[in-house]
Design a protein around this motif. Structure first.
Motif, PDB file in Angstrom:
ATOM      1  N   ILE A  93     -37.963  92.985 -17.584  1.00 10.16           N
ATOM      2  CA  ILE A  93     -37.038  92.183 -18.385  1.00 10.16           C
ATOM      3  C   ILE A  93     -37.412  92.360 -19.847  1.00 10.16           C
ATOM      4  O   ILE A  93     -38.362  91.745 -20.337  1.00 10.16           O
ATOM      5  CB  ILE A  93     -37.083  90.701 -17.963  1.00 10.16           C
ATOM      6  CG1 ILE A  93     -36.718  90.589 -16.481  1.00 10.16           C
ATOM      7  CG2 ILE A  93     -36.139  89.864 -18.818  1.00 10.16           C
ATOM      8  CD1 ILE A  93     -36.797  89.174 -15.929  1.00 10.16           C
ATOM      9  N   ILE A  94     -36.644  93.192 -20.542  1.00  8.98           N
ATOM     10  CA  ILE A  94     -37.037  93.618 -21.878  1.00  8.98           C
ATOM     11  C   ILE A  94     -35.816  94.165 -22.609  1.00  8.98           C
ATOM     12  O   ILE A  94     -34.845  94.598 -21.983  1.00  8.98           O
ATOM     13  CB  ILE A  94     -38.143  94.707 -21.782  1.00  8.98           C
ATOM     14  CG1 ILE A  94     -38.771  95.010 -23.139  1.00  8.98           C
ATOM     15  CG2 ILE A  94     -37.600  95.964 -21.128  1.00  8.98           C
ATOM     16  CD1 ILE A  94     -39.939  95.982 -23.050  1.00  8.98           C
ATOM     17  N   VAL A  95     -35.861  94.128 -23.926  1.00 11.09           N
ATOM     18  CA  VAL A  95     -34.898  94.864 -24.744  1.00 11.09           C
ATOM     19  C   VAL A  95     -35.549  96.199 -25.081  1.00 11.09           C
ATOM     20  O   VAL A  95     -36.631  96.227 -25.667  1.00 11.09           O
ATOM     21  CB  VAL A  95     -34.543  94.103 -26.032  1.00 11.09           C
ATOM     22  CG1 VAL A  95     -33.561  94.913 -26.878  1.00 11.09           C
ATOM     23  CG2 VAL A  95     -33.945  92.741 -25.702  1.00 11.09           C
ATOM     24  N   GLY A 128     -37.743  92.503 -27.183  1.00 11.75           N
ATOM     25  CA  GLY A 128     -38.322  93.840 -27.216  1.00 11.75           C
ATOM     26  C   GLY A 128     -39.672  93.865 -27.894  1.00 11.75           C
ATOM     27  O   GLY A 128     -40.126  94.918 -28.350  1.00 11.75           O
ATOM     28  N   ASN A 129     -40.339  92.720 -27.956  1.00 12.00           N
ATOM     29  CA  ASN A 129     -41.585  92.626 -28.715  1.00 12.00           C
ATOM     30  C   ASN A 129     -42.713  93.465 -28.125  1.00 12.00           C
ATOM     31  O   ASN A 129     -43.412  94.164 -28.848  1.00 12.00           O
ATOM     32  CB  ASN A 129     -42.016  91.154 -28.789  1.00 12.00           C
ATOM     33  CG  ASN A 129     -43.112  90.910 -29.802  1.00 12.00           C
ATOM     34  OD1 ASN A 129     -43.075  91.465 -30.894  1.00 12.00           O
ATOM     35  ND2 ASN A 129     -44.082  90.092 -29.446  1.00 12.00           N
ATOM     36  N   ILE A 130     -42.912  93.387 -26.821  1.00 13.11           N
ATOM     37  CA  ILE A 130     -44.008  94.100 -26.162  1.00 13.11           C
ATOM     38  C   ILE A 130     -43.485  94.855 -24.950  1.00 13.11           C
ATOM     39  O   ILE A 130     -43.024  94.233 -23.982  1.00 13.11           O
ATOM     40  CB  ILE A 130     -45.109  93.126 -25.694  1.00 13.11           C
ATOM     41  CG1 ILE A 130     -45.692  92.343 -26.867  1.00 13.11           C
ATOM     42  CG2 ILE A 130     -46.210  93.893 -24.968  1.00 13.11           C
ATOM     43  CD1 ILE A 130     -46.568  93.133 -27.789  1.00 13.11           C
ATOM     44  N   GLY A 158     -27.953  92.049 -24.188  1.00 12.25           N
ATOM     45  CA  GLY A 158     -27.144  91.465 -23.125  1.00 12.25           C
ATOM     46  C   GLY A 158     -27.770  91.663 -21.756  1.00 12.25           C
ATOM     47  O   GLY A 158     -27.761  90.757 -20.913  1.00 12.25           O
ATOM     48  N   ALA A 159     -28.308  92.850 -21.516  1.00 10.42           N
ATOM     49  CA  ALA A 159     -28.972  93.121 -20.236  1.00 10.42           C
ATOM     50  C   ALA A 159     -30.219  92.254 -20.087  1.00 10.42           C
ATOM     51  O   ALA A 159     -30.502  91.721 -19.002  1.00 10.42           O
ATOM     52  CB  ALA A 159     -29.340  94.599 -20.148  1.00 10.42           C
ATOM     53  N   TYR A 160     -30.945  92.113 -21.188  1.00 11.16           N
ATOM     54  CA  TYR A 160     -32.136  91.255 -21.193  1.00 11.16           C
ATOM     55  C   TYR A 160     -31.750  89.819 -20.840  1.00 11.16           C
ATOM     56  O   TYR A 160     -32.386  89.176 -19.996  1.00 11.16           O
ATOM     57  CB  TYR A 160     -32.786  91.334 -22.568  1.00 11.16           C
ATOM     58  CG  TYR A 160     -33.811  90.264 -22.857  1.00 11.16           C
ATOM     59  CD1 TYR A 160     -35.110  90.352 -22.342  1.00 11.16           C
ATOM     60  CD2 TYR A 160     -33.499  89.168 -23.676  1.00 11.16           C
ATOM     61  CE1 TYR A 160     -36.059  89.375 -22.623  1.00 11.16           C
ATOM     62  CE2 TYR A 160     -34.445  88.199 -23.964  1.00 11.16           C
ATOM     63  CZ  TYR A 160     -35.716  88.306 -23.439  1.00 11.16           C
ATOM     64  OH  TYR A 160     -36.655  87.344 -23.729  1.00 11.16           O
ATOM     65  N   ARG A 161     -30.687  89.309 -21.472  1.00  7.99           N
ATOM     66  CA  ARG A 161     -30.245  87.946 -21.204  1.00  7.99           C
ATOM     67  C   ARG A 161     -29.851  87.773 -19.735  1.00  7.99           C
ATOM     68  O   ARG A 161     -30.211  86.778 -19.092  1.00  7.99           O
ATOM     69  CB  ARG A 161     -29.061  87.594 -22.107  1.00  7.99           C
ATOM     70  CG  ARG A 161     -28.473  86.212 -21.845  1.00  7.99           C
ATOM     71  CD  ARG A 161     -27.217  85.969 -22.648  1.00  7.99           C
ATOM     72  NE  ARG A 161     -26.191  86.976 -22.409  1.00  7.99           N
ATOM     73  CZ  ARG A 161     -25.424  87.010 -21.333  1.00  7.99           C
ATOM     74  NH1 ARG A 161     -25.558  86.094 -20.386  1.00  7.99           N
ATOM     75  NH2 ARG A 161     -24.518  87.951 -21.183  1.00  7.99           N
ATOM     76  N   HIS A 162     -29.143  88.752 -19.198  1.00  2.00           N
ATOM     77  CA  HIS A 162     -28.698  88.676 -17.802  1.00  2.00           C
ATOM     78  C   HIS A 162     -29.885  88.638 -16.846  1.00  2.00           C
ATOM     79  O   HIS A 162     -29.931  87.805 -15.911  1.00  2.00           O
ATOM     80  CB  HIS A 162     -27.809  89.879 -17.482  1.00  2.00           C
ATOM     81  CG  HIS A 162     -27.418  89.978 -16.038  1.00  2.00           C
ATOM     82  ND1 HIS A 162     -26.492  89.146 -15.452  1.00  2.00           N
ATOM     83  CD2 HIS A 162     -27.861  90.809 -15.053  1.00  2.00           C
ATOM     84  CE1 HIS A 162     -26.370  89.464 -14.172  1.00  2.00           C
ATOM     85  NE2 HIS A 162     -27.188  90.459 -13.906  1.00  2.00           N
ATOM     86  N   MET A 163     -30.874  89.503 -17.062  1.00  2.00           N
ATOM     87  CA  MET A 163     -32.039  89.552 -16.176  1.00  2.00           C
ATOM     88  C   MET A 163     -32.886  88.289 -16.313  1.00  2.00           C
ATOM     89  O   MET A 163     -33.409  87.761 -15.326  1.00  2.00           O
ATOM     90  CB  MET A 163     -32.872  90.796 -16.486  1.00  2.00           C
ATOM     91  CG  MET A 163     -32.144  92.108 -16.240  1.00  2.00           C
ATOM     92  SD  MET A 163     -33.123  93.558 -16.699  1.00  2.00           S
ATOM     93  CE  MET A 163     -34.219  93.684 -15.284  1.00  2.00           C
ATOM     94  N   LEU A 164     -33.025  87.795 -17.553  1.00  2.00           N
ATOM     95  CA  LEU A 164     -33.802  86.579 -17.767  1.00  2.00           C
ATOM     96  C   LEU A 164     -33.112  85.369 -17.124  1.00  2.00           C
ATOM     97  O   LEU A 164     -33.777  84.480 -16.581  1.00  2.00           O
ATOM     98  CB  LEU A 164     -33.997  86.347 -19.266  1.00  2.00           C
ATOM     99  CG  LEU A 164     -34.922  85.194 -19.676  1.00  2.00           C
ATOM    100  CD1 LEU A 164     -36.313  85.366 -19.079  1.00  2.00           C
ATOM    101  CD2 LEU A 164     -35.010  85.098 -21.199  1.00  2.00           C
ATOM    102  N   THR A 165     -31.782  85.358 -17.158  1.00  2.00           N
ATOM    103  CA  THR A 165     -31.030  84.289 -16.497  1.00  2.00           C
ATOM    104  C   THR A 165     -31.320  84.271 -14.998  1.00  2.00           C
ATOM    105  O   THR A 165     -31.516  83.208 -14.402  1.00  2.00           O
ATOM    106  CB  THR A 165     -29.514  84.463 -16.728  1.00  2.00           C
ATOM    107  OG1 THR A 165     -29.248  84.437 -18.133  1.00  2.00           O
ATOM    108  CG2 THR A 165     -28.726  83.359 -16.045  1.00  2.00           C
ATOM    109  N   ASP A 166     -31.373  85.452 -14.398  1.00  2.00           N
ATOM    110  CA  ASP A 166     -31.689  85.536 -12.968  1.00  2.00           C
ATOM    111  C   ASP A 166     -33.066  84.933 -12.687  1.00  2.00           C
ATOM    112  O   ASP A 166     -33.235  84.153 -11.730  1.00  2.00           O
ATOM    113  CB  ASP A 166     -31.692  86.996 -12.511  1.00  2.00           C
ATOM    114  CG  ASP A 166     -30.296  87.596 -12.448  1.00  2.00           C
ATOM    115  OD1 ASP A 166     -29.312  86.817 -12.502  1.00  2.00           O
ATOM    116  OD2 ASP A 166     -30.189  88.834 -12.349  1.00  2.00           O
ATOM    117  N   ALA A 167     -34.051  85.304 -13.510  1.00  2.00           N
ATOM    118  CA  ALA A 167     -35.420  84.827 -13.285  1.00  2.00           C
ATOM    119  C   ALA A 167     -35.530  83.322 -13.480  1.00  2.00           C
ATOM    120  O   ALA A 167     -36.148  82.617 -12.669  1.00  2.00           O
ATOM    121  CB  ALA A 167     -36.381  85.558 -14.227  1.00  2.00           C
TER     122      ALA A 167
END
Length: 618
Positions: free
Chosen positions: A450-452, A425-427, A461-470
Motif C-alpha cells: 500500500i504505497i504511492v 510514497g514516503n518510504i 487513488g490506488a493508495y487510497r483504495h488499498m488503504l480503505t480495504d485495510a
C-alpha cells in the motif's frame, strides 16, 4: 486472550469512562533509544514504550490488540511491556493521570514483508536469551577463527593489529590535468574534519565545485554474473584499526594491497544470492551506476564474511536459526554494505563513521567497509538485552505474514487497534527491505504494498483504495466499543485527503487528535523540504458524535492555534508542530486538510515577519 469465535456479551463491551484523553492533549515523546528499539533498524519505527501507554490506557489485561501494518513488531512488543512496565512507563502513566491496569495483553500482527514478519516474530517470541547468546558466540567464534585474516593489518609501528573499518573513496577526474584523484584527497581535510563541496587537485592545484568533476568509472567482469559491468572506481583512502586496546589510523600500505589481492582471488561462497535488484523509486543513476545485483552493495571481503556467517546458521534448529539470522540481518543493510559512510561533525579532528541513511539506498563517495566480526559482537549485547526484556511474558503475540486487506479474523474479535500505515510514497519498504529479504529468499509481494509509487504505477487513488480495504478490515474485526489509534505523517494535503477518505469510507470517525513527538526524526523528516516534525495521532471510533460546524478561514484557525500554543512549551510553538495541530483540527471535525505544509510554513514565516515589524514600529 479474547475468544475470536464468538460475539462479545454486553458485559464484555461495557467499559469504564475513558481516561486516555491526556494521551492526545499534548505531544507524547517517542524516544529512539533502548535495547528493544535498537535491536533492529527499521524505517519510521515508534518506540514500544510509547505505544505501551496507548495500549494500557485503551485496553484491559487479557484484551487483544491488532496492528495491520506491523513493521518490525513494535505494537506486539508494546503489548508485552504492559505486563512488565518499567518504572519510567509507570511514572509517565501516573503523570498523565491514566487509569490503567498493568497486565498481560495479547496481539495479532499482520505484516506483508518477510523481513518484518521475521523481525516481529523473533522480537516478540524470542529464544531463551542466554542460550541465544551462547549460540551466537559459538557461530561468530567459529567463523572468525577460520576467517580472521580478512581483517588483519599492521599498526603504524608495524605491530600486528585488526582492521576496525576501511574508508574507501570514489576516484574523480581533475577537469584541468585529467589525473585520477580520490575524493578523499581532493575534498577532505582533518583537524578539524571537513568534507568540502569544492575539489582541490593536489597535482595541479586546480579548484572547482565537486559537482563539476567527473567520477572515474571502471569496467570489470562480474564474478557472479559473468557479465562485464561499469561501476564507480574506488580506492582505499585510510585504515582504522586497533592493536590490543590501542586505536590507530593510517594511509593504506603495500601490505594492505597484498591482502586485498588475496581477497580478490578468494572464491565467493555458493550461498550468496545471485539476484537482480528490482529497482524502483530509490534508484539514482549517479551513485547506483552499474549496481544491478545484490552483491554490488558489498565489498568482496564483507560479502565473503557475511555469506560464511549466514551459511553456518543452517547448523542450528529452526527457532535458534531464525534468531541468529535476525541478529545477522540487524547488522547487514545498515553496517555490512557500502551504504555505511562517514560524516564530518563539528569540533571533531577526524571523520566519524556511521551507519547507512535510513529510508534510502544511498551510497556515498566515501563508503565504509566495517569489520563484521567486531560489529556483530557489539550488536549481540543489545539483542540479548532486548530478548531478556520480554522473554517469558505470558501475553501472546501472533505475527502473520499476510496483507492487511484480507484479515482472517472474526467480526468484533479485537479490542483495540494501534497502527502506523505507510505514509503515501514516503518510504518504499519493499525496495528497502530487498537487501535483507534476498538472503531470506522471500522478497515482499509488491502488488499488495500500500504505497504511492511511480515505479509500481500506483497513484494516490490506488493508495487510497488499498488503504480503505485495510482500514475496513480493521473496522470489521474491532469490537463495537473499541477504538483505533492511527499514526500518520505527511506534508501533503492531498495525502491527508486520501487518508481522510480511506478511514471515512471504512466507517471510522476521528474522536480526538494529538501528536507523537519522535525525539529524532527519520532521514526524510530531517532533510525533506516541508517535512513535518512530529507524527499526528488520530483516535478513531465507529460512531460519529461530531456536529457540523460553520467553516472558518484556514488562516484564522491557524492563528488561533498559534495563540493557543503560546501557553505550551516552545517545542509546541514551532511551525512544524503547529501544522500537525492544524491537521488534527480539521480531521477531528471530519473536514479535509486544506493546505500543504509548505504553504502553511510560508504563512507562518510571513506572520512572524509582520509581528517583528510591528514590534519595531511600536
Amino acid at each position: 486472550m479474547t475468544t475470536h469465535n464468538s460475539v462479545r456479551s454486553k458485559s464484555q463491551i461495557t467499559r469504564k469512562a475513558p481516561s486516555f484523553r491526556a494521551l492526545y492533549a499534548q505531544a507524547l515523546p517517542s524516544r529512539r533509544s533502548g535495547s528493544l528499539f535498537g535491536a533492529f533498524p527499521y524505517p519510521t519505527k515508534i518506540s514500544p514504550e510509547a505505544i505501551a501507554l496507548f495500549i494500557a490506557a485503551h485496553t484491559e489485561p487479557g484484551d487483544t490488540v491488532f496492528d495491520g501494518f506491523a513493521g518490525s513488531g513494535t505494537t506486539g512488543l508494546a503489548a508485552l511491556l504492559c505486563e512488565r512496565p518499567s518504572p519510567e512507563l509507570r511514572r509517565q502513566a501516573k503523570e498523565l493521570r491514566l487509569d490503567v491496569k498493568w497486565g498481560a495483553r495479547n496481539a495479532i500482527l499482520y505484516e506483508l514483508s518477510a523481513l518484518g514478519a521475521l523481525v516481529g516474530n523473533t522480537l516478540t517470541n524470542p529464544p531463551e536469551p542466554l542460550a541465544f547468546s551462547a549460540a551466537a558466540e559459538q557461530l561468530l567464534n567459529d567463523i572468525e577463527k577460520e576467517n580472521s585474516w580478512l581483517y588483519e593489518a599492521t599498526d603504524p609501528d608495524g605491530n600486528k593489529g585488526t582492521i576496525r573499518y576501511t574508508l574507501w573513496s570514489d576516484l574523480l577526474r581533475c577537469p584541468e590535468c585529467s589525473e585520477s584523484i580520490s575524493l578523499y584527497d581532493g575534498c577532505v581535510s582533518l583537524k578539524p574534519a571537513r568534507i568540502h563541496s569544492w575539489f582541490s587537485c593536489p597535482m595541479c592545484k586546480h579548484k572547482c565545485p565537486v559537482d563539476d568533476t567527473e567520477r572515474v568509472v571502471t569496467a570489470k567482469r562480474d564474478p557472479l554474473t559473468g557479465i562485464t559491468v561499469s561501476q564507480r572506481a574506488r580506492v582505499v583512502a585510510r585504515l582504522y584499526g586497533k592493536t590490543g586496546k590501542g586505536m590507530w589510523s593510517r594511509p593504506p600500505s603495500p601490505s594492505d594491497k597484498r591482502l586485498l589481492a588475496r581477497v580478490s582471488t578468494t572464491p565467493i561462497p555458493d550461498n550468496v544470492p545471485n539476484v537482480r535488484i528490482p529497482w524502483g523509486d530509490l534508484y539514482r543513476r549517479g551513485y547506483h551506476q552499474g549496481m544491478t545485483h545484490l552483491h554490488h552493495f558489498y565489498t568482496r571481503r564483507n560479502l565473503i564474511a557475511f555469506a560464511r556467517l549466514w551459511e553456518r546458521t543452517c547448523s542450528f534448529d529452526s527457532t535458534m536459526r531464525d534468531a541468529l539470522r535476525f541478529w545477522l540481518l540487524s547488522y547487514n543493510a545498515s553496517h555490512a554494505t557500502i551504504m555505511t559512510r562517514v560524516v564530518a561533525k563539528r569540533n571533531q579532528k577526524d571523520l566519524v563513521v556511521t551507519s547507512a541513511q535510513p529510508g534510502v539506498l544511498y551510497v556515498s563517495g566515501l563508503p565504509v567497509e566495517k569489520n563484521l566480526f567486531l560489529g556483530l559482537r557489539r550488536k549481540l549485547a543489545t539483542i540479548t538485552r532486548a530478548f531478556s526484556a520480554v522473554h517469558g511474558c505470558t501475553g501472546r503475540v501472533e505475527v502473520r505474514q499476510k496483507s492487511s486487506r484480507n484479515v482472517e479474523l472474526p467480526d468484533q474479535s479485537i479490542d483495540y487497534v494501534f497502527t502506523d500505515p505507510p505514509f503515501g510514497g514516503n518510504i518504499p519498504y519493499a525496495e528497502l527491505n530487498f537487501l535483507n529479504e534476498a538472503w531470506l529468499g522471500c522478497p515482499t509481494d509488491r502488488s499488495e504494498e500500500i504505497i504511492v509509487s511511480n515505479s509500481q504505477s500506483k497513484t494516490l487513488g490506488a493508495y487510497r483504495h488499498m488503504l480503505t480495504d485495510a482500514l475496513g478490515e480493521a473496522k470489521r474485526i474491532l469490537c463495537h466499543s473499541g477504538k483505533a489509534t492511527l499514526v500518520f505523517h505527511s506534508a501533503s494535503a492531498a495525502v491527508w485527503k486520501a487518508l481522510h477518505s480511506a478511514y471515512s469510507d471504512a466507517g471510522f470517525f476521528v474522536e480526538n487528535a494529538g501528536v507523537l513527538n519522535k525525539t529524532q526524526g527519520s532521514f526524510k523528516q530531517v532533510t525533506t523540504t516541508g517535512a513535518v516534525k512530529g507524527d499526528p495521532l488520530l483516535l478513531l471510533g465507529t460512531q460519529n458524535r461530531r456536529k457540523p460546524e460553520n467553516g472558518s478561514c484556514v488562516w484564522s484557525i491557524a492563528e488561533a492555534l498559534r495563540k493557543e500554543a503560546l501557553t505550551l512549551e516552545p517545542a509546541e510553538q514551532t511551525q512544524q508542530r503547529l501544522y500537525s495541530r492544524l491537521v488534527g483540527h480539521y480531521l477531528i471535525r471530519g473536514e479535509q486538510v486544506p493546505v500543504d505544509a509548505n504553504d502553511f510554513y510560508r504563512w507562518h514565516e510571513d506572520q512572524e515577519m509582520h509581528r517583528v515589524e510591528n514590534r519595531v514600529a511600536a
